[in-house]
Design a protein around this motif. Sequence first.
Motif, PDB file in Angstrom:
ATOM      1  N   GLU A 163     -12.223  60.231 -10.556  1.00  0.00           N
ATOM      2  CA  GLU A 163     -12.241  61.694 -10.476  1.00  0.00           C
ATOM      3  C   GLU A 163     -13.535  62.162  -9.803  1.00  0.00           C
ATOM      4  OE1 GLU A 163     -10.083  63.415 -14.288  1.00  0.00           O
ATOM      5  OE2 GLU A 163     -11.235  61.636 -14.779  1.00  0.00           O
ATOM      6  N   VAL A 169      -9.769  64.686  -0.312  1.00  0.00           N
ATOM      7  CA  VAL A 169      -8.832  63.608  -0.648  1.00  0.00           C
ATOM      8  C   VAL A 169      -8.277  62.951   0.614  1.00  0.00           C
ATOM      9  CG1 VAL A 169      -6.617  63.083  -1.746  1.00  0.00           C
ATOM     10  CG2 VAL A 169      -8.252  64.599  -2.891  1.00  0.00           C
ATOM     11  N   VAL A 189      -4.812  63.593  -8.279  1.00  0.00           N
ATOM     12  CA  VAL A 189      -4.580  63.723  -6.837  1.00  0.00           C
ATOM     13  C   VAL A 189      -3.117  64.061  -6.540  1.00  0.00           C
ATOM     14  CG1 VAL A 189      -4.391  62.328  -4.727  1.00  0.00           C
ATOM     15  CG2 VAL A 189      -6.503  62.310  -6.061  1.00  0.00           C
ATOM     16  N   THR A 190      -2.212  63.483  -7.337  1.00  0.00           N
ATOM     17  CA  THR A 190      -0.790  63.619  -7.021  1.00  0.00           C
ATOM     18  C   THR A 190      -0.097  64.670  -7.871  1.00  0.00           C
ATOM     19  OG1 THR A 190      -0.250  61.938  -8.670  1.00  0.00           O
ATOM     20  CG2 THR A 190      -0.617  61.176  -6.407  1.00  0.00           C
ATOM     21  N   VAL A 202       1.301  58.897  -3.230  1.00  0.00           N
ATOM     22  CA  VAL A 202       0.030  58.794  -2.511  1.00  0.00           C
ATOM     23  C   VAL A 202       0.148  57.790  -1.362  1.00  0.00           C
ATOM     24  CG1 VAL A 202      -1.218  56.979  -3.752  1.00  0.00           C
ATOM     25  CG2 VAL A 202      -2.442  59.013  -3.003  1.00  0.00           C
TER      26      VAL A 202
END
Lengths: 303, 303
Positions: A163, A169, A189-190, A202
């Motif tokens: 994190e 990203v 992220v996803t 991803v």
Amino acid sequence: MTVVTTVGLAVMDFVFGVDVRPDRGRKAFASSLAQVGGGPAATAAVTVAALGGIARFVGRIGEDPIGDHIMADLDRWHVDTGGIRRVPDASSPVSSIVVEPDGERTIVNYTDPRLHGPDDIVTAADLEGSDAVLVDMRWPVGSRSALVAATDLGVPSILDFDEAPEWDVAEALRLPNYVLFSAPALAGVTGSPDPEEALRRVAGRTAAWVGVTLGAEGMMWLDDGTMVRSPAYTVVAVDTLGAGDVYHGAFALGIAEGREIHDVVRRAAAVAALKCTRFGGREGIPSIEEVESFMEDRLGGNE
Amino acid sequence: MTVVTTVGLAVMDFVFGVDVRPDRGRKAFASSLAQVGGGPAATAAVTVAALGGIARFVGRIGEDPIGDHIMADLDRWHVDTGGIRRVPDASSPVSSIVVEPDGERTIVNYTDPRLHGPDDIVTAADLEGSDAVLVDMRWPVGSRSALVAATDLGVPSILDFDEAPEWDVAEALRLPNYVLFSAPALAGVTGSPDPEEALRRVAGRTAAWVGVTLGAEGMMWLDDGTMVRSPAYTVVAVDTLGAGDVYHGAFALGIAEGREIHDVVRRAAAVAALKCTRFGGREGIPSIEEVESFMEDRLGGNE
């Protein structure tokens, strides 16, 4: 000999053992204190050296007593510290880690922004001769420039993706050859809490190899579109502090040695599992002989 | 010149400034870190030196980098460290102090029991030439023996009486000439949450002078059976860390100088109030000139 360079954070951890974490505004007396070197990239470098590789660490610390202690600890573990720059008038990174009897850890880290100047980058000269480069996300300018330099040199690069809100990203997915996510970072992220679904999502956004570590659940990665699950070794864990960093170091060494990915992942799992069976931070990192004997033993039907 | 010897704890405090204290099991990134010397007796000694007295500190620390840092800090503040013994194979005392934006502090301290051997006592030789001796309760064997030695030498002794379950209360009340309670400690000893009632109760159990500090409410003491209240100076407090220790140091210096008790208390209140108006631990302790100009100013109708 195989050379792995790691780039990122070195920290001094003050690990307080307490019966009960103090309530807000109160004071607690700890029953133990361990002062141990930490930081994802630095602990990965120690792991590489413990396993018999040549380990270099590139990072920034202060010209203060804590920095002296961080240096001395890396020296003791035979990590090449030539890539460390001491930054005047900056504090070395420090964490306070409060551990309760059930193993729950609460962490406060301070990393002085003055350590990481906007123009202070890692260059090809820092990485020359490396067989793999591993970077964490705690020194963004250094790690990004190291990934670019590794590509220029044709050296395989691995990103320990945790994190880190300050990273772009898309860039983090574009620059490395291997991306190893922590489960919370992958979910972040996803937007998907399911690691398998998240990994597929991803993978559509990067040409890199992608995998996710799941602690005692082992790990998962995508092999040319096929989801592969690799379980962790079953052990009685007594100290998991730094186990992820140890895993990343062993993974990077496997890549540097040119091993096949199934073998890389399996060995890294064995190294991390053995580390968890022993108290005491970096003292708990096994040697390559211990790892190989452990793996043979488990192959013999004791998994 | 007036000589004050303080006996007890010296600590290295790691003071983390955070937006929000992390929940149990989580990690927080601090926005600031101050590494400052602490410990009740050590900070009191620094105060004595800052106010122009001769300060000696007697205590135990480890032969480790933290211990080196504690020594260097006391040297910088012109505290005589000849009474410090470095104990091999023991860790120096460390505290993690997490401070939230509203000033609320949560503390975890570790003091290695190996620092304080059962036969390692303070003798008259350690205290010779002192005009007053101040002890805290964090090194029980050392502080008790120092109080006995001070009595043998005929030197006035002051006990900083804080919560300390390992002390025998009757002994703590018998040995010193002056007992300065913290409010929670006084409530704990007497079972009464009302400081006035508690002070009367405890006065019946000791021949020593007794007083209690009440932070922004000032302090209270018994003058031959009469309750005397001394208000604190009204200031805008920005950093109260160590204010109690600073108060005790100034109090001990006043006693050592042979001042009248009303004057001792008033000056100590001024020193602590000025300290609270400034950020930065020991840097915030005022000089004697600043204290006198502050007191004159307030006497001129600005209290």
